[in-house]
Motif scaffolding. Structure first.
Motif, mmCIF file in Angstrom:
data_model
loop_
_atom_site.group_PDB
_atom_site.id
_atom_site.type_symbol
_atom_site.label_atom_id
_atom_site.label_comp_id
_atom_site.label_asym_id
_atom_site.label_seq_id
_atom_site.Cartn_x
_atom_site.Cartn_y
_atom_site.Cartn_z
ATOM 1 N N LYS A 1 0.833 -1.203 0.000
ATOM 2 C CA LYS A 1 0.000 0.000 0.000
ATOM 3 C C LYS A 1 0.872 1.260 0.000
ATOM 4 C CE LYS A 1 -3.175 1.630 3.026
ATOM 5 N NZ LYS A 1 -3.899 1.441 4.296
ATOM 6 N N LYS A 2 1.908 1.191 0.844
ATOM 7 C CA LYS A 2 2.784 2.351 0.955
ATOM 8 C C LYS A 2 3.461 2.653 -0.372
ATOM 9 C CE LYS A 2 5.939 2.433 4.358
ATOM 10 N NZ LYS A 2 6.402 2.175 5.726
ATOM 11 N N ILE A 3 3.903 1.598 -1.029
ATOM 12 C CA ILE A 3 4.569 1.788 -2.322
ATOM 13 C C ILE A 3 3.584 2.361 -3.330
ATOM 14 C CG2 ILE A 3 5.572 0.574 -4.281
ATOM 15 C CD1 ILE A 3 6.876 -1.303 -2.260
ATOM 16 N N ALA A 4 2.356 1.798 -3.308
ATOM 17 C CA ALA A 4 1.352 2.282 -4.254
ATOM 18 C C ALA A 4 1.075 3.758 -4.006
ATOM 19 C CB ALA A 4 0.079 1.461 -4.101
ATOM 20 N N GLU A 5 0.958 4.112 -2.728
ATOM 21 C CA GLU A 5 0.702 5.515 -2.393
ATOM 22 C C GLU A 5 1.858 6.406 -2.834
ATOM 23 O OE1 GLU A 5 -0.043 5.409 1.769
ATOM 24 O OE2 GLU A 5 -2.137 4.796 1.509
ATOM 25 N N GLY A 6 3.056 5.898 -2.607
ATOM 26 C CA GLY A 6 4.235 6.668 -2.997
ATOM 27 C C GLY A 6 4.263 6.913 -4.496
ATOM 28 N N LEU A 7 4.001 5.843 -5.248
ATOM 29 C CA LEU A 7 3.997 5.973 -6.708
ATOM 30 C C LEU A 7 2.906 6.940 -7.140
ATOM 31 C CD1 LEU A 7 4.594 2.296 -7.850
ATOM 32 C CD2 LEU A 7 6.145 4.214 -8.066
ATOM 33 N N ARG B 1 1.165 12.163 -9.161
ATOM 34 C CA ARG B 1 0.379 13.393 -8.969
ATOM 35 C C ARG B 1 1.279 14.613 -8.996
ATOM 36 N NH1 ARG B 1 -2.839 11.145 -5.190
ATOM 37 N NH2 ARG B 1 -1.451 11.841 -3.555
ATOM 38 N N ALA B 2 2.400 14.493 -8.305
ATOM 39 C CA ALA B 2 3.320 15.623 -8.234
ATOM 40 C C ALA B 2 3.812 15.997 -9.625
ATOM 41 C CB ALA B 2 4.496 15.278 -7.336
ATOM 42 N N GLN B 3 4.086 14.962 -10.422
ATOM 43 C CA GLN B 3 4.568 15.221 -11.774
ATOM 44 C C GLN B 3 3.499 15.957 -12.592
ATOM 45 O OE1 GLN B 3 6.177 11.658 -13.355
ATOM 46 N NE2 GLN B 3 7.987 12.761 -14.035
ATOM 47 N N ARG B 4 2.256 15.438 -12.441
ATOM 48 C CA ARG B 4 1.158 16.086 -13.160
ATOM 49 C C ARG B 4 1.020 17.535 -12.722
ATOM 50 N NH1 ARG B 4 -1.726 11.707 -12.654
ATOM 51 N NH2 ARG B 4 -2.937 12.443 -10.898
ATOM 52 N N ASP B 5 1.065 17.750 -11.411
ATOM 53 C CA ASP B 5 0.962 19.114 -10.874
ATOM 54 C C ASP B 5 2.057 20.001 -11.429
ATOM 55 O OD1 ASP B 5 -1.170 18.335 -9.497
ATOM 56 O OD2 ASP B 5 -0.249 18.387 -7.493
ATOM 57 N N LEU B 6 3.239 19.423 -11.497
ATOM 58 C CA LEU B 6 4.384 20.194 -11.978
ATOM 59 C C LEU B 6 4.164 20.647 -13.407
ATOM 60 C CD1 LEU B 6 7.266 21.167 -11.394
ATOM 61 C CD2 LEU B 6 8.063 19.063 -12.425
ATOM 62 N N SER B 7 3.746 19.708 -14.252
ATOM 63 C CA SER B 7 3.572 20.057 -15.662
ATOM 64 C C SER B 7 2.446 21.087 -15.800
ATOM 65 C CB SER B 7 3.289 18.808 -16.486
ATOM 66 O OG SER B 7 2.069 18.240 -16.101
ATOM 67 N N LEU B 8 1.418 20.913 -14.951
ATOM 68 C CA LEU B 8 0.309 21.858 -14.979
ATOM 69 C C LEU B 8 0.794 23.255 -14.601
ATOM 70 C CD1 LEU B 8 -2.421 20.427 -15.572
ATOM 71 C CD2 LEU B 8 -3.151 21.202 -13.323
ATOM 72 N N ALA B 9 1.578 23.302 -13.529
ATOM 73 C CA ALA B 9 2.081 24.586 -13.044
ATOM 74 C C ALA B 9 2.975 25.236 -14.091
ATOM 75 C CB ALA B 9 2.858 24.377 -11.750
ATOM 76 N N GLN B 10 3.788 24.383 -14.735
ATOM 77 C CA GLN B 10 4.674 24.930 -15.764
ATOM 78 C C GLN B 10 3.869 25.550 -16.898
ATOM 79 O OE1 GLN B 10 7.128 21.588 -16.625
ATOM 80 N NE2 GLN B 10 8.891 22.401 -15.537
ATOM 81 N N GLU B 11 2.821 24.825 -17.290
ATOM 82 C CA GLU B 11 1.966 25.317 -18.355
ATOM 83 C C GLU B 11 1.342 26.656 -17.963
ATOM 84 O OE1 GLU B 11 -1.736 23.247 -20.239
ATOM 85 O OE2 GLU B 11 -0.027 21.883 -20.222
ATOM 86 N N LYS B 12 0.877 26.676 -16.705
ATOM 87 C CA LYS B 12 0.223 27.893 -16.216
ATOM 88 C C LYS B 12 1.205 29.062 -16.214
ATOM 89 C CE LYS B 12 -3.039 28.988 -12.557
ATOM 90 N NZ LYS B 12 -3.484 28.521 -11.228
ATOM 91 N N ALA B 13 2.408 28.771 -15.737
ATOM 92 C CA ALA B 13 3.423 29.819 -15.684
ATOM 93 C C ALA B 13 3.711 30.352 -17.082
ATOM 94 C CB ALA B 13 4.699 29.260 -15.056
ATOM 95 N N ALA B 14 3.825 29.421 -18.033
ATOM 96 C CA ALA B 14 4.112 29.836 -19.408
ATOM 97 C C ALA B 14 2.995 30.718 -19.939
ATOM 98 C CB ALA B 14 4.286 28.596 -20.285
ATOM 99 N N GLN B 15 1.756 30.309 -19.623
ATOM 100 C CA GLN B 15 0.614 31.089 -20.118
ATOM 101 C C GLN B 15 0.599 32.483 -19.510
ATOM 102 O OE1 GLN B 15 -3.080 29.092 -19.574
ATOM 103 N NE2 GLN B 15 -4.204 30.664 -20.681
ATOM 104 N N THR B 16 0.838 32.532 -18.205
ATOM 105 C CA THR B 16 0.866 33.823 -17.527
ATOM 106 C C THR B 16 1.917 34.725 -18.141
ATOM 107 O OG1 THR B 16 0.319 32.622 -15.531
ATOM 108 C CG2 THR B 16 0.965 34.900 -15.262
ATOM 109 N N LEU B 17 3.065 34.125 -18.418
ATOM 110 C CA LEU B 17 4.156 34.891 -19.028
ATOM 111 C C LEU B 17 3.720 35.461 -20.370
ATOM 112 C CD1 LEU B 17 7.100 35.392 -18.135
ATOM 113 C CD2 LEU B 17 7.761 33.667 -19.801
#
Lengths: 156, 284
Positions: free
Chosen positions: A38-44, A49-65
């Protein structure tokens, strides 16, 4: 060696031991394994999720720019436009002011000229009367002749 | 055939021995061996008379079998390992590997790619060999009986041949890495000038250090053998009781071995790592 009831006794003991293991040893082991899983599954999951968030944030930052760039360009353009407008206006104002000043000066000059002309006329009239007096050697009654003199002066 | 308690115990502690009998030897059934032959021993005294020129077929067979189970299982899992959430067997194997890796990381401070796999092999292999003790003492020998084999002792670690075999291999590694890391000079210096760094005490130091060195494989092998052998004897003694009370002693003893079996495998592994770590350290 004889095959006898000993085998039976061992089988009973073995069965009890297997039961004990199933009942008390196996569950904690499998629980630990499941927890780890379970712990491994949660970690993965969290990593994904973090990766998705990161790409989303990057996209947002680019758009704002991008938006900010557009906005600044717009502002710059507007500023340029209003600057030329102000300059034009100032020029226009200066020109009209100058014209106004010129017209006022002209009017004053005219006025001055007229005044001088009037003065001159009056002096000329006075001089004419004086001359005429001297010529006639009599006094012209300025009151009686003022109408005449004034008429003369206005004709000058 | 065995009927008394003493004979029963003796029978269960006798390995299936394949060895050389000299020409003219009188066998248990009275027949005379005409020329030197390799054969299976029919009795314990025959096995003893074979001396050094003999194999314990059961020890060899079961240890190799358990080794193959270890290799096969771990290889199977390793070849199918995924990077996703591990399940079932992979999860289990990962737990074991992580456990051993943690021990090695904490204990071994040198750099050697051999140590962790060695520790894993020792741990799992000894655990599997020890775990054969849980099988009731008459099952496999009874089966061997039915197949015509007089003796069958299935737990390899109750045979000092097996435990010494492993500990001597570890000993060879200790010597090899001591010389490789410290050099012949460094190793000699360690043996002769510690703990007292004075030329007059070289004989004393040598005696002390060699004794300490030789104690390592001896203690490894004897500890494992002693524990397993003693446990096995108790299982056999319990089997001598009337069949209806055997469970009362057998079950607690088997449950106790849930602790003993992994513990002995663990101790052998940890001590191996510690000894090899010491062989890698140039601290003198």
């Amino acid at each position: 060696m004889n095959i006898n009831l000993t085998l039976f006794g061992q089988t009973i003991a073995f069965a009890i031991f297997v039961w004990f293991t199933m009942k008390f040893v196996w569950p904690p082991v499998t629980r630990a394994m499941q927890e780890r899983q379970k712990k491994i599954a949660e970690g993965l999951d969290a990593a994904g999720r973090a990766q998705r968030d990161l790409s989303l944030a990057q996209e947002k930052a680019a758009q704002t720019l991008r938006e900010t760039k557009e906005q600044s360009a717009q502002i710059l353009e507007q500023a340029n436009k209003s600057a030329t407008l102000i300059v034009e206006e100032a020029k226009e104002q200066a020109r009209s002011e100058g014209e106004r000043l010129i017209a006022a000066a002209k009017a004053e000059i005219e006025q001055e000229m007229n005044r001088a002309r009037d003065q001159l006329r009056a002096q000329v009239a006075a001089l004419a009367i004086k001359g005429a007096e001297q010529i006639l050697e009599s006094e012209v009654d300025s009151a009686a002749h003022s109408e005449l003199v004034n008429k003369l002066a206005s004709q000058l | 055939m065995a009927t008394t308690s003493a004979e029963y115990i003796q029978h269960h502690l006798q390995n299936l021995t394949f060895g050389k009998l000299p020409a003219g030897y009188q066998r248990a059934d009275g027949s005379i061996v005409e020329e030197t032959t390799w054969t299976l021993a029919r009795t314990s005294s025959e096995a003893a008379d074979m001396g050094f020129m003999a194999f314990h077929v059961d020890t060899l067979g079961w240890s190799i079998f358990m080794g193959l189970i270890f290799i096969g299982l771990f290889r199977f899992v390793a070849s199918r390992a995924t990077v996703y959430t591990p399940s079932g067997l992979q999860n289990f194997v990962e737990i074991v590997v992580e456990f051993v890796q943690g021990i090695v990381k904490d204990t071994f401070h040198g750099r050697n790619p051999l140590i962790a796999p060695l520790a894993l092999t020792i741990f799992v292999w000894i655990f599997l060999m020890n775990s054969l003790k849980w099988i009731p003492v008459d099952y496999i020998p009874g089966l061997g009986m039915a197949l015509g084999l007089d003796y069958f002792k299935i737990v390899p670690t109750t045979d000092p041949n097996a435990t010494f075999g492993m500990s001597i291999a570890v000993f060879a590694l200790i010597i090899y890495y001591s010389i490789k890391i410290k050099g012949v000079g460094g190793f000699t210096k360690e043996l002769t000038l510690t703990p007292f760094n004075h030329w007059a005490l070289i004989p004393f130091n040598l005696f002390l250090e060699v004794l300490g060195l030789l104690t390592k494989p001896l203690s490894l092998a004897l500890r494992l053998f002693g524990n397993m052998y003693a446990g096995e004897v108790v299982f056999i003694l319990i089997a001598l009781l009337p069949f209806y009370v055997q469970w009362a002693l057998n079950v607690p003893w088997a449950i106790f071995h849930i602790l003993v079996i992994p513990l002995q495998a663990f101790i052998f592994m940890v001590l191996t790592v510690v000894y090899l770590s010491a062989a890698h350290e140039d601290h003198h």
